[in-house]
Design a protein around this motif. Structure first.
Motif, short mmCIF file in Angstrom:
data_model
loop_
_atom_site.label_atom_id
_atom_site.label_comp_id
_atom_site.label_asym_id
_atom_site.label_seq_id
_atom_site.Cartn_x
_atom_site.Cartn_y
_atom_site.Cartn_z
N SER A 1 5.80 14.77 1.12
CA SER A 1 6.45 13.66 0.40
C SER A 1 5.42 12.57 0.16
O SER A 1 4.82 12.06 1.12
CB SER A 1 7.60 13.08 1.23
OG SER A 1 8.54 14.08 1.55
N LEU B 1 4.40 9.07 -0.20
CA LEU B 1 5.06 7.84 0.23
C LEU B 1 5.03 6.78 -0.87
O LEU B 1 4.05 6.64 -1.60
CB LEU B 1 4.43 7.29 1.51
CG LEU B 1 4.49 8.21 2.74
CD1 LEU B 1 4.01 7.46 3.98
CD2 LEU B 1 5.89 8.77 2.98
N HIS C 1 6.98 0.95 -0.56
CA HIS C 1 7.76 0.27 0.47
C HIS C 1 7.78 1.07 1.78
O HIS C 1 8.52 0.74 2.70
CB HIS C 1 9.19 0.02 -0.02
CG HIS C 1 9.96 1.29 -0.29
ND1 HIS C 1 9.79 2.02 -1.45
CD2 HIS C 1 10.87 1.96 0.45
CE1 HIS C 1 10.59 3.09 -1.40
NE2 HIS C 1 11.24 3.07 -0.26
N HIS C 2 6.96 2.12 1.86
CA HIS C 2 6.97 3.02 3.01
C HIS C 2 5.90 2.70 4.06
O HIS C 2 5.57 3.56 4.87
CB HIS C 2 6.76 4.47 2.54
CG HIS C 2 8.01 5.14 2.08
ND1 HIS C 2 8.02 6.13 1.11
CD2 HIS C 2 9.31 4.97 2.44
CE1 HIS C 2 9.27 6.55 0.91
NE2 HIS C 2 10.06 5.84 1.69
N ASP C 3 5.35 1.48 4.04
CA ASP C 3 4.30 1.19 5.02
C ASP C 3 4.79 1.37 6.47
O ASP C 3 4.11 1.98 7.30
CB ASP C 3 3.67 -0.20 4.80
CG ASP C 3 4.69 -1.29 4.57
OD1 ASP C 3 5.82 -0.98 4.16
OD2 ASP C 3 4.36 -2.46 4.78
N VAL D 1 7.36 3.18 7.38
CA VAL D 1 7.66 4.61 7.54
C VAL D 1 6.38 5.37 7.89
O VAL D 1 6.37 6.26 8.75
CB VAL D 1 8.27 5.18 6.23
CG1 VAL D 1 8.37 6.70 6.28
CG2 VAL D 1 9.64 4.56 5.99
N CYS D 2 5.29 5.00 7.22
CA CYS D 2 4.00 5.65 7.47
C CYS D 2 3.58 5.45 8.93
O CYS D 2 3.19 6.41 9.61
CB CYS D 2 2.95 5.09 6.52
SG CYS D 2 1.34 5.82 6.77
N LEU E 1 15.23 7.63 9.33
CA LEU E 1 14.66 7.91 8.00
C LEU E 1 15.64 8.71 7.14
O LEU E 1 16.23 9.68 7.62
CB LEU E 1 13.37 8.73 8.11
CG LEU E 1 12.14 8.08 8.71
CD1 LEU E 1 10.93 8.98 8.47
CD2 LEU E 1 11.91 6.72 8.11
N LEU F 1 11.32 13.45 2.21
CA LEU F 1 11.86 12.08 2.31
C LEU F 1 12.60 11.72 1.02
O LEU F 1 12.12 12.01 -0.09
CB LEU F 1 10.75 11.07 2.56
CG LEU F 1 9.92 11.24 3.84
CD1 LEU F 1 9.05 10.01 4.07
CD2 LEU F 1 10.82 11.48 5.05
N GLU G 1 13.13 8.82 -0.58
CA GLU G 1 12.60 7.83 -1.52
C GLU G 1 11.12 8.04 -1.82
O GLU G 1 10.40 7.10 -2.16
CB GLU G 1 12.85 6.43 -0.97
CG GLU G 1 14.33 6.13 -0.87
CD GLU G 1 14.64 4.88 -0.09
OE1 GLU G 1 13.69 4.23 0.40
OE2 GLU G 1 15.83 4.55 0.03
N ALA G 2 10.69 9.31 -1.74
CA ALA G 2 9.28 9.62 -2.03
C ALA G 2 9.01 9.49 -3.52
O ALA G 2 9.92 9.57 -4.34
CB ALA G 2 8.96 11.03 -1.55
N GLY H 1 11.23 7.41 -5.55
CA GLY H 1 10.34 6.26 -5.50
C GLY H 1 9.55 6.12 -6.79
O GLY H 1 9.33 7.10 -7.51
#
Ligand SMILES: Cc1cc2nc3c(=O)[nH]c(=O)nc-3n(C[C@H](O)[C@H](O)[C@H](O)COP(=O)(O)O)c2cc1C
Length: 208
Positions: free
Chosen positions: A80, A82, A85-87, A89-90, A104, A116, A118-119, A151
């Protein structure tokens, strides 16, 4: 020719090398699967496209990874890309193993790939080949399916921090008209489409 980084050379000490590698910006992906009923995955910035025919992508995983021995057993691996807005999540996906998927939004495909919600893009892959390269293993993945993802903009990793793309910093007129041998259409060279239907036809031609 094989090049070896002489890490005993004071110019190429690990810190210097890390800084030089960090100058190269990349995206970040989640590599994840449900293996033997267990959600398993990592964050990886080493992801890159490799081949169109056959469709291959790759990422590099540290030989010290405690997750890879399990993840490599998966029939299918979900990649996925990222979103910006996935900082958090990362960081979560790189953190303690038991908390990586907590809260998640994701789906598990029937083959066990974890993707994921919202990838920016998703890839359903299987392991094609592993090549040991120093302290990492280059994992070549065969791509079976791709998805557009929800995303819009990708997360960027650069000099050990997260960043966003600023597309308007690029001046298209300064880009060469070819990328990897393929002619690239530039919007600024086209007459504007008359109607939404014409615009849609143009998009279909671009995609062909
Ligand atoms: C932005 C970012 C990018 C990362 N990229 C990679 C990578 O390309 N390869 C890798 O082996 N680990 C990478 N990691 C570290 C892994 O996500 C993970 O923390 C590491 O594999 C340790 O966990 P493990 O022992 O469960 O494998 C990255 C971490 C972050 C935060």
């Amino acid at each position: 020719m094989t090049l070896h980084a002489q890490t005993s050379d004071p110019v190429l000490d690990p810190r210097t090398l890390r800084d030089a590698f960090g100058a190269f910006p990349s995206g970040v992906v989640a590599v994840a699967a449900s293996v033997k009923g267990q959600l398993t995955g990592i964050a990886a910035s080493s992801f890159t496209s490799v081949s169109i025919d056959p469709p291959l992508v790759s990422f590099s995983i540290s030989t010290t990874s405690s997750t890879w021995p399990l993840l490599r057993e998966a029939d299918r691996l979900g990649i996925s890309v990222l979103a910006d807005h996935h900082d958090a999540v990362c960081r979560q996906l790189a953190g303690p193993r038991e908390e990586r998927f907590a809260g998640l939004p994701f789906r598990v495909t029937e083959n066990g790939a974890v993707l994921l919600d919202e990838a920016v893009a998703t890839y359903d892959c299987s392991v094609h080949e592993e090549v040991v390269a120093g302290d990492h293993v280059i994992v070549l993945l065969q791509v079976h399916e791709v998805g557009g993802g929800d995303g819009e903009h990708p997360l960027v990793f650069h000099r050990s921090t997260f960043a966003k793309l600023h597309r308007d910093d690029l001046d298209p007129s300064r880009l060469d008209g070819r990328i990897n041998g393929a002619e690239v259409d530039r919007d600024d060279q086209r007459p504007p489409a008359e109607t939404p239907a014409e615009a849609s036809d143009q998009n279909k031609e671009d995609a062909a």
